[in-house]
Design a protein around this motif. Structure first.
Motif, PDB file in Angstrom:
ATOM      1  N   ASP A   1       0.810  -1.221   0.000  1.00  0.00           N
ATOM      2  CA  ASP A   1       0.000   0.000   0.000  1.00  0.00           C
ATOM      3  C   ASP A   1       0.841   1.269   0.000  1.00  0.00           C
ATOM      4  O   ASP A   1       0.341   2.357   0.311  1.00  0.00           O
ATOM      5  CB  ASP A   1      -1.004   0.008   1.165  1.00  0.00           C
ATOM      6  N   THR A   2       2.114   1.104  -0.344  1.00  0.00           N
ATOM      7  CA  THR A   2       2.982   2.259  -0.564  1.00  0.00           C
ATOM      8  C   THR A   2       3.514   2.198  -1.992  1.00  0.00           C
ATOM      9  O   THR A   2       3.176   3.030  -2.824  1.00  0.00           O
ATOM     10  CB  THR A   2       4.135   2.300   0.455  1.00  0.00           C
TER      11      THR A   2
ATOM     12  N   THR B   1      -0.732   4.219   9.552  1.00  0.00           N
ATOM     13  CA  THR B   1      -0.636   5.233  10.603  1.00  0.00           C
ATOM     14  C   THR B   1      -0.557   4.634  12.000  1.00  0.00           C
ATOM     15  O   THR B   1      -0.269   5.351  12.964  1.00  0.00           O
ATOM     16  CB  THR B   1      -1.833   6.203  10.530  1.00  0.00           C
ATOM     17  N   LYS B   2      -0.796   3.335  12.128  1.00  0.00           N
ATOM     18  CA  LYS B   2      -0.696   2.696  13.442  1.00  0.00           C
ATOM     19  C   LYS B   2       0.749   2.386  13.818  1.00  0.00           C
ATOM     20  O   LYS B   2       1.097   2.400  14.993  1.00  0.00           O
ATOM     21  CB  LYS B   2      -1.520   1.406  13.471  1.00  0.00           C
ATOM     22  N   LYS B   3       1.598   2.100  12.821  1.00  0.00           N
ATOM     23  CA  LYS B   3       2.927   1.597  13.176  1.00  0.00           C
ATOM     24  C   LYS B   3       4.089   2.113  12.329  1.00  0.00           C
ATOM     25  O   LYS B   3       5.237   2.034  12.757  1.00  0.00           O
ATOM     26  CB  LYS B   3       2.932   0.067  13.105  1.00  0.00           C
TER      27      LYS B   3
ATOM     28  N   LEU C   1       1.967   8.141   2.526  1.00  0.00           N
ATOM     29  CA  LEU C   1       1.200   8.156   1.281  1.00  0.00           C
ATOM     30  C   LEU C   1      -0.271   7.966   1.634  1.00  0.00           C
ATOM     31  O   LEU C   1      -0.660   6.945   2.205  1.00  0.00           O
ATOM     32  CB  LEU C   1       1.667   7.042   0.348  1.00  0.00           C
ATOM     33  N   LYS C   2      -1.071   8.935   1.298  1.00  0.00           N
ATOM     34  CA  LYS C   2      -2.482   8.910   1.678  1.00  0.00           C
ATOM     35  C   LYS C   2      -3.235   7.810   0.934  1.00  0.00           C
ATOM     36  O   LYS C   2      -3.032   7.580  -0.257  1.00  0.00           O
ATOM     37  CB  LYS C   2      -3.127  10.270   1.398  1.00  0.00           C
ATOM     38  N   ASP C   3      -4.097   7.138   1.661  1.00  0.00           N
ATOM     39  CA  ASP C   3      -4.934   6.073   1.109  1.00  0.00           C
ATOM     40  C   ASP C   3      -5.826   6.625  -0.001  1.00  0.00           C
ATOM     41  O   ASP C   3      -6.517   7.627   0.175  1.00  0.00           O
ATOM     42  CB  ASP C   3      -5.792   5.503   2.251  1.00  0.00           C
TER      43      ASP C   3
ATOM     44  N   HIS D   1      -5.338  -1.635   5.188  1.00  0.00           N
ATOM     45  CA  HIS D   1      -5.415  -1.046   6.526  1.00  0.00           C
ATOM     46  C   HIS D   1      -5.786   0.431   6.383  1.00  0.00           C
ATOM     47  O   HIS D   1      -5.018   1.218   5.832  1.00  0.00           O
ATOM     48  CB  HIS D   1      -4.078  -1.188   7.254  1.00  0.00           C
ATOM     49  N   LYS D   2      -6.953   0.780   6.870  1.00  0.00           N
ATOM     50  CA  LYS D   2      -7.429   2.147   6.728  1.00  0.00           C
ATOM     51  C   LYS D   2      -6.652   3.091   7.643  1.00  0.00           C
ATOM     52  O   LYS D   2      -6.219   2.717   8.729  1.00  0.00           O
ATOM     53  CB  LYS D   2      -8.926   2.220   7.035  1.00  0.00           C
TER      54      LYS D   2
END
Length: 220
Positions: free
Chosen positions: A12-13, A169-171, A186-188, A194-195
């Motif tokens: 997701d990056t 953003t959690k880890k 990087l914004k979703d 993972h939201k």
């Protein structure tokens, strides 16, 4: 000589984890279609529907089509070990080439099983773009452990400008923030597994939020 060390997350990056999931589901659907009278397309669509409603796709698909002699664990093994059919855009490939030329070193820190992460890197032809690749299962710790990030400090020294680009953003940003690195999120775009939640403590927040990976080039 550049003093920038640019380190990326993977899922997701650089690539979308949902693409890997769909690739695995298609492989599973082909396997199950060979054991039923249902088409692989129908099985895939049903499985993905289970996923979208946050249900156990493997147990439910086996139950729905009354597949005998196959367990959910068998499907998990296909999921983890299949050769993914995934790709990144030519635009992102060209970006990675430019970034490697402009920086001192480039690297990757990603959480996950070795076989899955390595298969993604191979399918995407990404290995050549990174000087170092840290995969949590191989390394023995996962984010937000400092160890995964300190690997680079120990290898290249602390007198360089370190950047970490991630999405979770959690880890993802806890360790680089603690080490004084520049953290970039990087914004979703609506497809992330993972939201993201930006209503979080300061120590978890990235320094920068970008809408597109191409924006990294202007930051370094």
């Amino acid at each position: 000589m550049s003093k920038t060390v640019l380190i990326f997350d993977l899922d997701d990056t650089i690539c979308k984890e949902i693409d890997y999931l769909k690739s695995a589901y298609r492989e599973i659907a082909i396997f199950l279609a060979s054991k039923t009278s249902t088409t692989s397309e129908a099985i895939f669509n049903t499985m993905f529907g289970f996923y979208e409603t946050k249900q156990n796709a493997f147990d439910l698909i086996l139950n729905q089509y009354k597949v005998e002699g196959v367990s959910a664990l068998d499907l998990v093994q296909i999921y983890r070990n299949h050769e993914p059919s995934i790709a990144i855009s030519e635009e992102i490939q060209e970006l990675l080439i430019r970034l490697k030329e402009k920086t001192f070193k480039t690297g990757l820190i990603t959480d996950g099983r070795s076989v899955q992460q390595r298969s993604k890197l191979k399918a995407l032809n990404l290995i050549e773009y990174f000087d170092d690749i840290i995969i949590s299962e191989e390394f023995g710790s996962e984010k937000p452990s400092l160890k995964n990030f300190e690997y680079y400090l120990k290898k290249y020294g602390s007198n360089l400008n370190y950047f970490y680009i991630g999405d979770n953003t959690k880890k993802d940003f806890i360790a680089p923030n603690q080490l004084g690195w520049t953290s970039v999120c990087l914004k979703d775009n609506g497809q992330n597994i993972h939201k993201q939640d930006f209503d979080i403590p300061e120590f978890q927040k990235p320094k920068y939020i970008i809408e597109n990976l191409l924006a990294v080039e202007a930051l370094i």
